[in-house]
Motif scaffolding. Structure first.
Motif, PDB file in Angstrom:
ATOM      1  N   THR A  25       9.676  33.760  34.068  1.00  0.00           N
ATOM      2  CA  THR A  25       8.573  33.348  34.926  1.00  0.00           C
ATOM      3  C   THR A  25       8.376  31.846  34.804  1.00  0.00           C
ATOM      4  N   GLU A  26       7.693  31.283  35.772  1.00  0.00           N
ATOM      5  CA  GLU A  26       7.460  29.839  35.812  1.00  0.00           C
ATOM      6  C   GLU A  26       5.959  29.575  35.857  1.00  0.00           C
ATOM      7  N   ALA A  27       5.517  28.581  35.113  1.00  0.00           N
ATOM      8  CA  ALA A  27       4.119  28.168  35.121  1.00  0.00           C
ATOM      9  C   ALA A  27       4.065  26.667  35.372  1.00  0.00           C
ATOM     10  N   TYR A  28       2.913  26.208  35.858  1.00  0.00           N
ATOM     11  CA  TYR A  28       2.734  24.804  36.223  1.00  0.00           C
ATOM     12  C   TYR A  28       1.432  24.275  35.653  1.00  0.00           C
ATOM     13  N   GLU A 109       4.057  19.461  35.522  1.00  0.00           N
ATOM     14  CA  GLU A 109       4.947  19.896  34.460  1.00  0.00           C
ATOM     15  C   GLU A 109       5.237  21.358  34.744  1.00  0.00           C
ATOM     16  N   ARG A 110       6.427  21.799  34.376  1.00  0.00           N
ATOM     17  CA  ARG A 110       6.806  23.195  34.599  1.00  0.00           C
ATOM     18  C   ARG A 110       7.217  23.816  33.280  1.00  0.00           C
ATOM     19  N   ARG A 111       6.905  25.085  33.127  1.00  0.00           N
ATOM     20  CA  ARG A 111       7.283  25.823  31.917  1.00  0.00           C
ATOM     21  C   ARG A 111       7.944  27.124  32.344  1.00  0.00           C
ATOM     22  N   GLY A 116       7.383  36.446  28.144  1.00  0.00           N
ATOM     23  CA  GLY A 116       6.075  35.934  27.783  1.00  0.00           C
ATOM     24  C   GLY A 116       6.101  34.771  26.800  1.00  0.00           C
ATOM     25  N   GLN A 117       7.272  34.422  26.289  1.00  0.00           N
ATOM     26  CA  GLN A 117       7.406  33.330  25.333  1.00  0.00           C
ATOM     27  C   GLN A 117       7.934  32.080  26.033  1.00  0.00           C
TER      28      GLN A 117
END
Length: 128
Positions: A25-28, A109-111, A116-117
């Motif tokens: 998954t990607e988060a911002y 920024e992207r993660r 989930g880690q």
């Protein structure tokens, strides 16, 4: 390039509702040092150093997501929840397009997460 270990296939967990979660998954979030300011006329101003981006009265969903990005990480599922709560018409596509444009122009920024880690953080060097 990210290569999965062939001995361990990458699959999503299947929650109770029977829909598999994505393996990655990607988060911002707003890049470090960036701020989001709201003007009286509804315009949002993104600032970082000497760079600024004016967003002329974004819709309710886009506005809610931008303000939330200034607070911390926001993944795709949370984007849907934020837009659904703020915009009765649930216009998610314009928000996704905005996120992509902000990422391309180094405002976010992207993660990437796997299971989930946190797997990889992508931090822009300069506004593009």
């Amino acid at each position: 390039m990210i290569v999965a270990n062939p001995a361990e296939p990458v699959t999503g967990a299947v929650p109770e509702r029977g829909v598999p979660e994505p393996a990655v998954t990607e988060a911002y979030r707003m890049r470090a040092g960036a701020t989001v300011d709201s003007r009286a006329d509804g315009t949002l101003v993104l600032r970082h150093g000497r760079s600024a981006l004016l967003l002329d009265r974004p819709g309710a969903g886009r506005r809610a997501v931008l303000l939330r990005l200034a607070e911390g990480w926001l993944d795709d599922a949370e984007v849907v929840r934020v837009v659904t709560a703020a915009d009765p018409e649930r216009r998610i596509l314009p928000v996704q397009i905005l996120l992509r444009r902000l990422a391309v122009h180094s405002w976010l920024e992207r993660r990437l997460r796997c299971g989930g880690q946190p797997l990889l953080d992508i931090r822009p060097r300069d506004p593009g």
